[in-house]
Write an enzyme that holds these catalytic residues in place. Structure first.
Site, mmCIF file in Angstrom:
data_model
loop_
_atom_site.group_PDB
_atom_site.id
_atom_site.type_symbol
_atom_site.label_atom_id
_atom_site.label_comp_id
_atom_site.label_asym_id
_atom_site.label_seq_id
_atom_site.Cartn_x
_atom_site.Cartn_y
_atom_site.Cartn_z
ATOM 1 N N PRO A 91 35.099 -37.928 7.719
ATOM 2 C CA PRO A 91 34.176 -38.483 8.722
ATOM 3 C C PRO A 91 32.716 -38.407 8.264
ATOM 4 C CG PRO A 91 35.697 -36.911 9.744
ATOM 5 C CD PRO A 91 35.856 -36.789 8.257
ATOM 6 N N GLU A 118 40.360 -29.157 9.916
ATOM 7 C CA GLU A 118 38.923 -29.418 10.028
ATOM 8 C C GLU A 118 38.332 -30.028 8.759
ATOM 9 O OE1 GLU A 118 37.186 -29.251 12.956
ATOM 10 O OE2 GLU A 118 39.253 -28.920 13.606
ATOM 11 N N ARG A 156 45.118 -55.982 -1.548
ATOM 12 C CA ARG A 156 45.015 -57.410 -1.208
ATOM 13 C C ARG A 156 44.085 -58.162 -2.134
ATOM 14 N NH1 ARG A 156 42.625 -59.165 2.430
ATOM 15 N NH2 ARG A 156 44.025 -60.555 3.497
ATOM 16 N N ASP A 171 39.031 -65.273 3.185
ATOM 17 C CA ASP A 171 38.986 -64.278 4.237
ATOM 18 C C ASP A 171 37.637 -64.167 4.885
ATOM 19 O OD1 ASP A 171 41.436 -63.392 4.400
ATOM 20 O OD2 ASP A 171 41.116 -61.474 3.406
HETATM 21 C C1 9D3 Z 1 37.758 -33.087 15.924
HETATM 22 C C2 9D3 Z 1 37.336 -32.233 14.806
HETATM 23 N N1 9D3 Z 1 35.984 -32.565 14.414
HETATM 24 C C3 9D3 Z 1 35.022 -31.481 14.569
HETATM 25 C C4 9D3 Z 1 34.736 -31.068 15.906
HETATM 26 C C5 9D3 Z 1 35.866 -32.794 12.991
HETATM 27 C C6 9D3 Z 1 36.925 -33.571 12.355
HETATM 28 C C7 9D3 Z 1 37.674 -33.020 11.343
HETATM 29 C C8 9D3 Z 1 38.656 -33.753 10.723
HETATM 30 C C9 9D3 Z 1 37.164 -34.882 12.712
HETATM 31 C C10 9D3 Z 1 38.154 -35.627 12.095
HETATM 32 C C11 9D3 Z 1 38.899 -35.040 11.105
HETATM 33 C C12 9D3 Z 1 39.963 -35.832 10.430
HETATM 34 N N2 9D3 Z 1 39.468 -37.151 10.036
HETATM 35 C C13 9D3 Z 1 39.572 -37.616 8.800
HETATM 36 O O1 9D3 Z 1 40.139 -36.945 7.964
HETATM 37 C C14 9D3 Z 1 38.965 -38.875 8.460
HETATM 38 C C15 9D3 Z 1 38.244 -39.821 9.236
HETATM 39 C C16 9D3 Z 1 37.907 -39.880 10.625
HETATM 40 O O2 9D3 Z 1 38.296 -39.052 11.462
HETATM 41 N N3 9D3 Z 1 37.168 -40.928 11.066
HETATM 42 C C17 9D3 Z 1 36.738 -41.907 10.233
HETATM 43 N N4 9D3 Z 1 37.018 -41.895 8.953
HETATM 44 C C18 9D3 Z 1 37.764 -40.868 8.472
HETATM 45 S S1 9D3 Z 1 38.200 -40.682 6.875
HETATM 46 C C19 9D3 Z 1 38.998 -39.270 7.140
#
Ligand code: 9D3
Length: 253
Positions: A91, A118, A156, A171
């Site tokens: 994220p 996490e 793709r 596309d």
């Molecule tokens: C809900 C937990 N969050 C902290 C309070 C942090 C968090 C940790 C791990 C939020 C999401 C994740 C898992 N997400 C991914 O591994 C992830 C992701 C995403 O959640 N949103 C957008 N792109 C990606 S790429 C990997």
């Protein structure tokens, strides 16, 4: 040479199951891509095959341990001399878009790291990860779906991965515009007719109508995209017509 993707994940079955369908199954069969999953759990040596632990500093949630990931990464890189970036789906990463996918598809392959819990120990990121990528500002529960989205989007774009009718060339995002509306039989559905021009057989008129719809929808739904492209005089005229017609329908912006 096949485009080579190695994917580090605690859920290889999830990934391999998805890859049995659609464009990915064909690309794998025709060796346009090679995809190998590596489970960090297979690179542990304790009795419980521990891949996660509590967070230093306290707080809820577990953190993926560095060593099993490090060893899985070494295994993935072993025997492949091609330079491939190590991408951690997270994220906190750079937002994935068409340009990023295009540059990935221009390379030899990717090493993708899908996190759970996490996230992963920051020291592993510092030592072994080249880039962090995010698929958008919303939360999913792990990196597998984001990794699969990257795998599919890259695949793709590889030569031969799509059939003739599904060419990536026209596309929406390679043109930088949203798609035009699509219709199929019946000609009247629930009292609603298909736009007359599409039944006219006039291919030029149809192409112009579709371009006008693409421009108009991009203008009304994703005006940010219009800032990235240069419209031709013909396109500007079509967009002006669309906007004029939208105003006649009583929705000036
Ligand atoms: C809900 C937990 N969050 C902290 C309070 C942090 C968090 C940790 C791990 C939020 C999401 C994740 C898992 N997400 C991914 O591994 C992830 C992701 C995403 O959640 N949103 C957008 N792109 C990606 S790429 C990997």
């Amino acid at each position: 040479m096949a485009y080579r993707i190695d994917l580090l994940t605690l859920f290889p079955d999830l990934v391999n199951n998805y890859c049995q369908f659609g464009v990915l199954s064909r690309a794998l069969r025709e060796q346009i891509i090679m995809l190998q999953c590596w489970n960090p759990r297979d690179f542990t040596s304790d009795r419980h095959a521990t891949v996660d632990d509590a967070s230093y500093g306290g707080g809820p949630g577990m953190v993926m341990k560095a060593e099993p990931l490090d060893m899985a990464l070494r295994a993935a890189q072993d025997g492949c001399s091609d330079a491939r970036p190590v991408i951690y789906l997270s994220p906190q990463g750079r937002r994935v878009d068409h340009d990023l996918i295009e540059s990935a598809a221009a390379g030899k392959g990717l090493i993708l790291l899908a996190g759970r819990y996490e996230g992963i120990d920051e020291r592993l990121i510092e030592k072994r990860v080249d880039e962090e990528w995010s698929i958008g500002d919303f939360v999913v529960n792990g990196g597998e779906l984001p990794a699969l989205m990257v795998v599919e989007a890259v695949t793709r774009l590889l030569p031969g991965a799509l059939g003739d009718d599904e060419s990536a060339l026209q596309d929406s995002f390679s043109a930088g515009l949203l798609d035009y509306p699509h219709y199929t039989r019946p000609a009247i559905y629930d009292g609603e007719a298909v736009p007359k021009v599409l039944l006219s057989g006039d291919h030029q008129a149809i192409a112009a109508w579709r371009m006008k719809q693409s421009l108009g929808r991009t203008w009304s739904r994703r005006p940010d995209l219009l800032g990235n492209i240069e419209l031709s005089p013909d396109q500007l005229k079509l967009l002006d017509e669309f906007i004029a017609e939208a105003h006649q329908l009583g929705e000036p912006s």
